[in-house]
Scaffold this motif. Structure first.
Motif, short mmCIF file in Angstrom:
data_model
loop_
_atom_site.label_atom_id
_atom_site.label_comp_id
_atom_site.label_asym_id
_atom_site.label_seq_id
_atom_site.Cartn_x
_atom_site.Cartn_y
_atom_site.Cartn_z
N MET A 424 0.78 -1.11 0.08
CA MET A 424 -0.27 -0.11 0.00
C MET A 424 0.85 1.32 -0.20
SD MET A 424 -3.36 0.68 2.15
CE MET A 424 -2.79 1.72 3.56
N LEU A 427 1.40 2.39 -3.50
CA LEU A 427 0.40 3.19 -4.06
C LEU A 427 0.22 4.49 -3.40
CD1 LEU A 427 -2.46 0.46 -3.82
CD2 LEU A 427 -1.26 1.38 -5.84
N VAL A 428 0.63 4.54 -2.18
CA VAL A 428 0.51 5.79 -1.49
C VAL A 428 1.45 6.73 -2.23
CG1 VAL A 428 0.90 7.32 0.70
CG2 VAL A 428 -0.77 5.15 0.69
N GLN A 430 2.60 6.64 -4.96
CA GLN A 430 2.42 6.96 -6.37
C GLN A 430 1.29 8.08 -6.57
OE1 GLN A 430 1.53 3.54 -8.43
NE2 GLN A 430 3.38 3.00 -8.71
N HIS A 431 0.35 8.08 -5.74
CA HIS A 431 -1.13 8.75 -5.99
C HIS A 431 -1.50 9.67 -5.20
CE1 HIS A 431 -1.82 4.74 -8.28
NE2 HIS A 431 -1.90 5.71 -9.26
N LEU A 432 -0.93 9.97 -4.04
CA LEU A 432 -0.88 11.01 -3.07
C LEU A 432 0.04 12.11 -3.22
CD1 LEU A 432 -2.83 9.23 -0.27
CD2 LEU A 432 -3.64 10.33 -1.98
N PRO A 433 -0.29 13.37 -2.89
CA PRO A 433 0.74 14.30 -2.45
C PRO A 433 1.35 14.15 -1.33
CG PRO A 433 -1.33 15.17 -2.35
CD PRO A 433 -1.74 13.81 -2.85
N MET B 1 4.12 8.86 -11.28
CA MET B 1 3.05 9.90 -11.58
C MET B 1 3.33 10.35 -12.63
SD MET B 1 3.06 11.34 -7.80
CE MET B 1 1.58 12.33 -8.23
N ARG B 15 -4.86 18.42 -6.07
CA ARG B 15 -4.49 17.17 -5.65
C ARG B 15 -4.89 17.03 -3.98
NH1 ARG B 15 -1.39 15.06 -9.43
NH2 ARG B 15 -0.18 16.34 -10.66
N LEU B 45 -7.61 7.65 -1.59
CA LEU B 45 -6.90 6.94 -2.53
C LEU B 45 -7.42 6.15 -3.32
CD1 LEU B 45 -3.97 6.22 -3.40
CD2 LEU B 45 -3.90 4.69 -1.25
N LEU B 48 -9.48 7.61 -5.98
CA LEU B 48 -8.77 7.95 -7.18
C LEU B 48 -8.37 6.58 -8.05
CD1 LEU B 48 -6.03 10.09 -5.63
CD2 LEU B 48 -7.94 10.91 -7.09
N LEU B 49 -8.06 5.51 -7.30
CA LEU B 49 -7.92 4.40 -8.08
C LEU B 49 -8.89 4.08 -8.88
CD1 LEU B 49 -5.49 2.72 -5.39
CD2 LEU B 49 -4.91 3.75 -7.88
#
Lengths: 454, 88
Positions: A424, A427-428, A430-433, B1, B15, B45, B48-49
């Motif tokens: 996880m 993923l964090v 990759q996708h979160l600021p 990203m 964001r 999250l 988003l996915l």
């Protein structure tokens, strides 16, 4: 500075010149160039006689500044006054006419104080004629300050001139004016510039005069007359729809503007402020202008209406202004119902979902139908319901009534997003600021501490 | 990203997570449950996915039908698949 006559700690150009005037003996009139050299030489003599060592740098700077300003002004004044007069009278004229352009706060010059009273009483008139005459005086102070940052935008200059008006009229200065340190000293020095007489027409730099003052005065006159005469609202949307591009920001800004104006006292300031708001709308169409306007409207409330109207930055179309103030200004006073009456409950829900819908359209990279967008909203809603149900089941399985991050991780795992290879944290990342990443992923810091604590 | 990092289009991608909105939605559906502080970030999250997968799927559908616009049908078909996947 033991032997300086005036008690100020740092010598300014003005004090230097004053000292020159007091001490210098009368010289025979010479040619223009040599007169200027004489002035410079006398200044140099006085400064060098006083200053040694550490002070030379500042005096050199000020001397050069003084020489520059002397040279500039002498060039202007020399032709007129050289026939009869000595450098003494030249310097006197310089002192009279030179604007106070140093950043440091000098003591107010004694000679200009009686003038200040005259000018202030002059300014307090609200008649049209005084307005027109005050205009050229307003221009040089705004343009001649070195303290003013060169990249100051028009709105800053507007607020500063508004501030000047307040200072003149003795209004409380504690209004919310975002004056930073530079401009505060600038305006303090500007206090003195207001006392300069009407001569600076010749001193004013023509290149920096951006607006033709005469045209503005006429507009103000017509505007004030219309304000006083008309009390009935003519159709404002007619004029506003002419500017179709800015119609939406105007409509958005209308609800905050009337609310702010109801707090205000005077009607006319309200009208002109709303005019300001709409005309600033024109200027800043497409930009996120509402926070700016929200901060600028309280300032505008305080100023004289005519002054703020005159100090407007040149809009993209100056012709817009004469036509615009007449129609929509009196119309905005009666509050109009803007939002629909019954507000559906789903509205905040849909506006919250729109954040994700925008992300959808971004990731899709293709244009979408309106129906497709609504479909996405419904899918998202369904997804939320599923999500909540699952989380409830997971929490109940763990015997808890609070949903913890472990339940979320289990959910992602069951969705197939988190596997043995993809944890996880990946993923964090990759996708979160970054701000959220710091909150979610425990990191070891110095002192044997882990944040966030597990 | 890679893709989201370069916003070449004129749209601005925010964001920040709408944390208040997420909490309210959770409360609306499950008032008897409590959500933890960092839980709503993870909910964001997962959303988003989900959105990402949905967009990919609908884009694929549109390509297959040789349309240059994403239609409602594409989205519906994509939703069927993805919702089933993210059932948990």
């Amino acid at each position: 500075m033991a032997d300086s006559p005036s008690p100020d700690s740092e010598p300014t150009t003005r004090t230097l010149l004053r000292r020159v005037l007091d001490t210098a003996d009368v010289r025979s009139p010479r040619r223009r160039r040599s007169a200027r050299n004489a002035i410079q030489r006398s200044v140099f003599e006085t400064t060098s006689s006083r200053s040694l060592g550490s002070q030379t740098k500042t005096s050199v700077r000020r001397r050069s500044h003084g020489a520059r300003s002397i040279g500039r002004l002498a060039h202007v004044q020399a032709s007129a006054y050289l026939e009869k007069d000595t450098p003494r009278t030249l310097l006197k004229n310089i002192l009279l006419t030179a604007p106070e352009s140093s950043i440091m706060m000098p003591n107010p010059v004694v000679k200009l104080v009686p003038l200040s009273q005259v000018v202030q009483s002059y300014r307090r008139e609200s008649s049209q004629g005084s307005l027109e005459l005050q205009l050229p005086e307003l221009d040089p102070p705004t343009t001649l300050g070195p303290g003013l940052p060169t990249s100051s935008r028009k709105k800053q200059r507007l607020r500063l001139s508004v501030f000047q008006q307040e200072v003149n009229q003795g209004l409380p200065l504690s209004q919310e004016l975002p004056v930073n340190a530079d401009s505060s000293s600038f305006t303090r020095s500007l206090n003195l510039t207001f006392t300069t007489p009407l001569q600076p027409q010749s001193v004013r730099r023509p290149g920096l005069a951006r607006r033709p003052p005469t045209r503005r005065a006429v507009d103000v006159g017509a505007l004030l007359q219309d304000l006083q005469d008309n009390s009935v609202a003519s159709a404002p949307p007619v004029s506003r729809t002419d500017y179709a591009t800015t119609s939406s920001p105007i409509s958005e800004l209308q609800p905050p503007l009337p609310e702010v104006t109801e707090a205000a006292g005077s009607e006319e300031a309200v009208r002109v402020k709303e005019l300001e708001g709409s005309s600033e709308d024109e200027d800043t169409s497409g930009e996120p202008a509402s926070p700016e306007l929200a901060t600028s409207t309280p300032e505008l409330l305080q100023a004289k209406q005519s002054h703020e109207f005159l100090e407007l930055p040149p809009p993209p179309g100056v012709g817009v202004l004469p036509s615009e103030p007449l129609e929509p200004v009196p119309a905005r006073l009666p509050s109009r119902p803007r939002a629909a009456g019954p507000r559906p409950y789903r509205d905040p829900y849909r506006t919250g979902l729109s954040h994700y819908v925008k992300l959808f359209s971004f990731h899709a990279k293709m244009p979408m139908e309106k129906k497709a967008v609504e479909m996405v909203e419904r899918c998202l809603d369904k997804y939320f319901q599923n999500l909540c149900n699952d989380l409830e089941v997971f929490a109940a399985h763990a015997g808890r009534k609070t949903v913890k991050p472990e339940d979320l991780e289990l959910l992602l795992r069951r969705q197939g997003l988190v596997t043995d290879e993809v944890s996880m944290h990946v993923l964090v990342e990759q996708h979160l600021p970054m701000e959220y990443r710091q909150l979610l992923i425990p990191c070891a810091f110095s002192g044997n501490s882990v944040f966030p604590a597990h | 990203m890679a893709r989201s990092a370069t916003v070449s289009q004129r749209t601005k991608i925010k964001r920040t997570a709408p944390r208040g909105f997420l909490r309210r939605v959770f409360k609306r559906y499950k008032p008897h449950l409590r959500l933890e502080a960092r839980g709503d970030l993870l909910v964001h999250l997962s959303c988003l996915l989900f959105i990402r997968r949905l967009a990919e799927e609908s884009r694929t559908n549109a390509y297959e039908n040789k349309c240059s616009i994403i239609n409602k049908d594409h989205v519906v078909d994509a939703a069927k698949v993805i919702l089933k996947k993210s059932r948990g």
